[in-house]
Design a protein around this motif. Structure first.
Motif, PDB file in Angstrom:
ATOM      1  N   ILE A   1       0.835  -1.204   0.000  1.00 31.32           N
ATOM      2  CA  ILE A   1       0.000   0.000   0.000  1.00 31.32           C
ATOM      3  C   ILE A   1       0.870   1.254   0.000  1.00 31.32           C
ATOM      4  CG2 ILE A   1      -1.571   1.363   1.460  1.00 31.32           C
ATOM      5  CD1 ILE A   1      -2.904  -1.329   2.204  1.00 31.32           C
ATOM      6  N   LEU A   2       2.008   1.189   0.671  1.00 31.88           N
ATOM      7  CA  LEU A   2       2.934   2.323   0.717  1.00 31.88           C
ATOM      8  C   LEU A   2       3.814   2.407  -0.527  1.00 31.88           C
ATOM      9  CD1 LEU A   2       4.053   2.196   4.469  1.00 31.88           C
ATOM     10  CD2 LEU A   2       2.375   3.711   3.402  1.00 31.88           C
ATOM     11  N   ASN A   3       3.570   1.499  -1.470  1.00 31.47           N
ATOM     12  CA  ASN A   3       4.309   1.487  -2.735  1.00 31.47           C
ATOM     13  C   ASN A   3       5.811   1.261  -2.525  1.00 31.47           C
ATOM     14  OD1 ASN A   3       4.238   1.575  -5.574  1.00 31.47           O
ATOM     15  ND2 ASN A   3       4.840   3.739  -5.603  1.00 31.47           N
ATOM     16  N   ILE A   4       6.128   0.417  -1.558  1.00 37.12           N
ATOM     17  CA  ILE A   4       7.523   0.046  -1.317  1.00 37.12           C
ATOM     18  C   ILE A   4       8.017  -0.793  -2.500  1.00 37.12           C
ATOM     19  CG2 ILE A   4       9.105  -1.198   0.205  1.00 37.12           C
ATOM     20  CD1 ILE A   4       7.911   1.378   1.410  1.00 37.12           C
ATOM     21  N   LYS A   5       9.172  -0.422  -3.025  1.00 40.45           N
ATOM     22  CA  LYS A   5       9.720  -1.080  -4.200  1.00 40.45           C
ATOM     23  C   LYS A   5      10.934  -1.943  -3.849  1.00 40.45           C
ATOM     24  CE  LYS A   5       6.973   1.167  -7.066  1.00 40.45           C
ATOM     25  NZ  LYS A   5       5.881   0.491  -7.807  1.00 40.45           N
ATOM     26  N   ALA A   6      11.316  -2.789  -4.802  1.00 37.48           N
ATOM     27  CA  ALA A   6      12.522  -3.605  -4.631  1.00 37.48           C
ATOM     28  C   ALA A   6      13.716  -2.693  -4.389  1.00 37.48           C
ATOM     29  CB  ALA A   6      12.746  -4.462  -5.874  1.00 37.48           C
ATOM     30  N   GLY A   7      14.501  -3.028  -3.352  1.00 41.34           N
ATOM     31  CA  GLY A   7      15.687  -2.248  -3.026  1.00 41.34           C
ATOM     32  C   GLY A   7      15.453  -1.134  -2.025  1.00 41.34           C
ATOM     33  N   ASP A   8      14.192  -0.831  -1.707  1.00 40.59           N
ATOM     34  CA  ASP A   8      13.907   0.190  -0.697  1.00 40.59           C
ATOM     35  C   ASP A   8      14.281  -0.323   0.697  1.00 40.59           C
ATOM     36  OD1 ASP A   8      12.919   1.938  -2.560  1.00 40.59           O
ATOM     37  OD2 ASP A   8      10.804   1.499  -2.169  1.00 40.59           O
ATOM     38  N   ASN A   9      14.770   0.572   1.526  1.00 45.07           N
ATOM     39  CA  ASN A   9      15.120   0.217   2.901  1.00 45.07           C
ATOM     40  C   ASN A   9      13.910   0.313   3.817  1.00 45.07           C
ATOM     41  OD1 ASN A   9      17.802  -0.168   2.212  1.00 45.07           O
ATOM     42  ND2 ASN A   9      18.446   1.877   2.873  1.00 45.07           N
ATOM     43  N   ILE A  10      13.794  -0.666   4.725  1.00 36.92           N
ATOM     44  CA  ILE A  10      12.793  -0.649   5.794  1.00 36.92           C
ATOM     45  C   ILE A  10      13.540  -0.756   7.114  1.00 36.92           C
ATOM     46  CG2 ILE A  10      10.746  -1.732   6.775  1.00 36.92           C
ATOM     47  CD1 ILE A  10      10.298  -0.608   3.979  1.00 36.92           C
ATOM     48  N   LEU A  11      13.357   0.222   7.993  1.00 34.63           N
ATOM     49  CA  LEU A  11      14.028   0.223   9.295  1.00 34.63           C
ATOM     50  C   LEU A  11      13.162  -0.484  10.331  1.00 34.63           C
ATOM     51  CD1 LEU A  11      15.617   3.769   9.768  1.00 34.63           C
ATOM     52  CD2 LEU A  11      16.755   1.594  10.200  1.00 34.63           C
ATOM     53  N   LEU A  12      13.794  -1.357  11.102  1.00 33.20           N
ATOM     54  CA  LEU A  12      13.074  -2.048  12.169  1.00 33.20           C
ATOM     55  C   LEU A  12      14.053  -2.403  13.284  1.00 33.20           C
ATOM     56  CD1 LEU A  12      12.365  -5.777  11.208  1.00 33.20           C
ATOM     57  CD2 LEU A  12      13.862  -4.310   9.868  1.00 33.20           C
ATOM     58  N   PRO A  13      13.562  -2.727  14.478  1.00 35.67           N
ATOM     59  CA  PRO A  13      14.472  -3.053  15.576  1.00 35.67           C
ATOM     60  C   PRO A  13      15.203  -4.366  15.333  1.00 35.67           C
ATOM     61  CG  PRO A  13      12.210  -3.479  16.218  1.00 35.67           C
ATOM     62  CD  PRO A  13      12.147  -2.779  14.904  1.00 35.67           C
ATOM     63  N   SER A  14      16.441  -4.436  15.742  1.00 36.09           N
ATOM     64  CA  SER A  14      17.202  -5.688  15.622  1.00 36.09           C
ATOM     65  C   SER A  14      16.709  -6.719  16.635  1.00 36.09           C
ATOM     66  CB  SER A  14      18.696  -5.426  15.815  1.00 36.09           C
ATOM     67  OG  SER A  14      18.946  -4.694  17.004  1.00 36.09           O
ATOM     68  N   PHE A  15      16.029  -6.266  17.673  1.00 36.47           N
ATOM     69  CA  PHE A  15      15.393  -7.161  18.640  1.00 36.47           C
ATOM     70  C   PHE A  15      14.004  -7.482  18.101  1.00 36.47           C
ATOM     71  CE2 PHE A  15      12.942  -7.864  22.635  1.00 36.47           C
ATOM     72  CZ  PHE A  15      13.669  -8.920  23.130  1.00 36.47           C
ATOM     73  N   ILE A  16      13.918  -8.529  17.294  1.00 33.40           N
ATOM     74  CA  ILE A  16      12.682  -8.847  16.574  1.00 33.40           C
ATOM     75  C   ILE A  16      12.689 -10.316  16.185  1.00 33.40           C
ATOM     76  CG2 ILE A  16      13.500  -8.409  14.226  1.00 33.40           C
ATOM     77  CD1 ILE A  16      10.164  -7.086  15.643  1.00 33.40           C
ATOM     78  N   CYS A  17      11.515 -10.901  16.031  1.00 34.81           N
ATOM     79  CA  CYS A  17      11.438 -12.280  15.548  1.00 34.81           C
ATOM     80  C   CYS A  17      11.806 -12.338  14.077  1.00 34.81           C
ATOM     81  CB  CYS A  17      10.018 -12.827  15.738  1.00 34.81           C
ATOM     82  SG  CYS A  17       9.724 -13.526  17.367  1.00 34.81           S
ATOM     83  N   LYS A  18      12.597 -13.352  13.717  1.00 33.06           N
ATOM     84  CA  LYS A  18      13.101 -13.453  12.356  1.00 33.06           C
ATOM     85  C   LYS A  18      11.997 -13.600  11.312  1.00 33.06           C
ATOM     86  CE  LYS A  18      15.632 -17.124  13.028  1.00 33.06           C
ATOM     87  NZ  LYS A  18      16.507 -18.303  12.800  1.00 33.06           N
ATOM     88  N   ASP A  19      10.857 -14.194  11.677  1.00 33.51           N
ATOM     89  CA  ASP A  19       9.840 -14.434  10.657  1.00 33.51           C
ATOM     90  C   ASP A  19       9.201 -13.138  10.146  1.00 33.51           C
ATOM     91  OD1 ASP A  19       8.242 -13.802  12.816  1.00 33.51           O
ATOM     92  OD2 ASP A  19       7.315 -15.774  12.982  1.00 33.51           O
ATOM     93  N   LEU A  20       9.325 -12.024  10.900  1.00 37.22           N
ATOM     94  CA  LEU A  20       8.794 -10.751  10.416  1.00 37.22           C
ATOM     95  C   LEU A  20       9.529 -10.294   9.157  1.00 37.22           C
ATOM     96  CD1 LEU A  20       6.664  -8.569  11.261  1.00 37.22           C
ATOM     97  CD2 LEU A  20       8.581  -7.284  12.198  1.00 37.22           C
ATOM     98  N   LEU A  21      10.790 -10.702   9.018  1.00 30.68           N
ATOM     99  CA  LEU A  21      11.567 -10.295   7.853  1.00 30.68           C
ATOM    100  C   LEU A  21      11.005 -10.867   6.557  1.00 30.68           C
ATOM    101  CD1 LEU A  21      13.520  -9.474  10.149  1.00 30.68           C
ATOM    102  CD2 LEU A  21      15.401 -10.218   8.679  1.00 30.68           C
ATOM    103  N   SER A  22      10.239 -11.958   6.653  1.00 32.96           N
ATOM    104  CA  SER A  22       9.681 -12.560   5.438  1.00 32.96           C
ATOM    105  C   SER A  22       8.735 -11.591   4.731  1.00 32.96           C
ATOM    106  CB  SER A  22       8.964 -13.872   5.762  1.00 32.96           C
ATOM    107  OG  SER A  22       7.845 -13.653   6.608  1.00 32.96           O
ATOM    108  N   SER A  23       8.056 -10.734   5.495  1.00 37.41           N
ATOM    109  CA  SER A  23       7.160  -9.741   4.892  1.00 37.41           C
ATOM    110  C   SER A  23       7.960  -8.734   4.075  1.00 37.41           C
ATOM    111  CB  SER A  23       6.378  -9.007   5.981  1.00 37.41           C
ATOM    112  OG  SER A  23       5.679  -9.902   6.804  1.00 37.41           O
TER     113      SER A  23
END
Length: 358
Positions: free
Chosen positions: A54-76
């Motif tokens: 919906i935010l029109n995120i494209k291939a190669g765009d950076n997404i910032l998130l906490p390093s303290f996170i479950c690995k499966d969230l990265l699949s999104s």
């Protein structure tokens, strides 16, 4: 506690772990998800994937998130070929870096860990500096509010919920779009396959019913046997994830009908009270044990996902023995991403939780 004796109160508390506050008699005017810009999914990972689309995120765009996170969230993130970039959190699970020192990204994810409100000041400043979107990951914070009485998940441009982690349902997640500045392309709101209950949920549902007939203690005994068998086979009492979880997003399915039943029949005030009582109960029985809570106190508007604490691995056996006295248990969180697990602060690996819904 009223007129309950200590033992009766303990039994009531432990039974409540298995039974969220739901009624068949009334329908509630629960307005958390009344917006037309609310979309439902089976899992929070699907909600996040669609948020990125919906935010029109494209291939190669950076997404910032906490390093303290479950690995499966990265699949999104990987599902849209975006690149995860990480920021660090301190022992209070708040962002350490200053906004001007963070890398450029199209979106930044703020996480309300364990249902406790994340301070969004740095995140909002970062968005002002860079034009990034703010996604509030409220997977753990269903029913929680901040100090201004705003529901968590409604404070960023978008909010995502994993409601299945708070309610006894096979699956259920939600995506909220909180600003009119985001234009929704309806073609992105994908059609999904018919939903089916998985075997694990059917088994848990059966055990919940048995609690009413045989009591909690017999069910705990059965679970102990099952987990002993799993530990013999895998080396751990809990199911283990693997490296592929960072990249493989499960097939998208519809949210289960039980999600909508619970949203109609849940008694929010009672459920919040149940969770807060459980939090204080666990805090009391672990007082004096070799652990310390992640958060110094429970804010007034917080409906906690669980009771999180720090403990060394060498002390977990003692802590589990204390919890077992009340037929409660703890587990480590999170299963860190591969890139993070070998170079993270030590306290990342010492977080455990006592769950409030089995």
């Amino acid at each position: 506690m009223g007129n309950l004796s200590t033992s009766e109160f303990e039994k009531k508390i432990i039974r409540s772990v298995y039974n969220p506050s739901v009624t068949n008699k009334i329908k509630n005017n629960f307005n958390l998800f009344q917006s037309e810009s609310t979309f439902y999914y089976a899992y929070c990972r699907h909600a996040l994937k669609n948020a990125l689309l919906i935010l029109n995120i494209k291939a190669g765009d950076n997404i910032l998130l906490p390093s303290f996170i479950c690995k499966d969230l990265l699949s999104s993130i990987h599902s849209v070929a975006a690149i995860p970039k990480f920021y660090t959190v301190n022992e209070s699970l708040e962002i350490i870096e200053e906004p001007e020192n963070l890398p450029a990204a199209k979106a930044i994810i703020a996480v309300n860990f364990f249902g406790f409100p994340q301070n969004l000041d740095k995140f909002k400043k970062y968005c002002q500096l860079t034009g990034a979107y703010l996604i509030e990951d409220n997977a753990h914070g269903f029913l929680s509010k901040d100090s201004e009485n705003t529901f968590l998940g409604q404070r960023g441009d978008l909010g995502i919920y994993s409601i299945r982690k708070s309610l006894a349902i096979p699956n259920g997640a939600a995506l909220l779009i909180n600003t009119a500045n985001i234009k929704i392309n309806q073609s992105i709101i994908s059609e999904v396959a018919d939903n089916q209950q998985d075997k694990n949920f059917k088994f848990k549902s059966l055990l919940r019913k048995l609690v009413h007939y045989f009591g909690v203690w017999h069910i705990i005994f059965l679970l102990t046997i099952i987990r002993a068998i799993r530990k013999y086979k895998t080396g751990d009492i809990y199911p283990k994830s693997n490296s592929e979880d960072e990249f493989l997003l499960p097939t998208e399915t519809k949210a289960h009908p039980l999600l909508f039943y619970y949203l109609k029949h849940l008694v929010p005030d009672e459920e919040i009270k149940r969770r807060r009582n459980l939090y204080f109960f666990v805090e009391k029985i672990l007082a004096g044990s070799p652990c310390r809570p992640v958060f110094s106190y429970l804010p007034e508007n917080t409906s906690p996902y669980l009771y999180p604490f720090y403990a060394q691995k060498k002390d977990i056996k003692i802590i589990r023995k204390i919890l077992a006295t009340y037929n409660l248990e703890c587990f480590p969180w999170p299963d860190l991403p591969f890139e993070i697990e070998n170079k993270c602060p030590e306290y990342y690996k010492n977080v455990w939780g006592v769950r409030f819904l089995w």
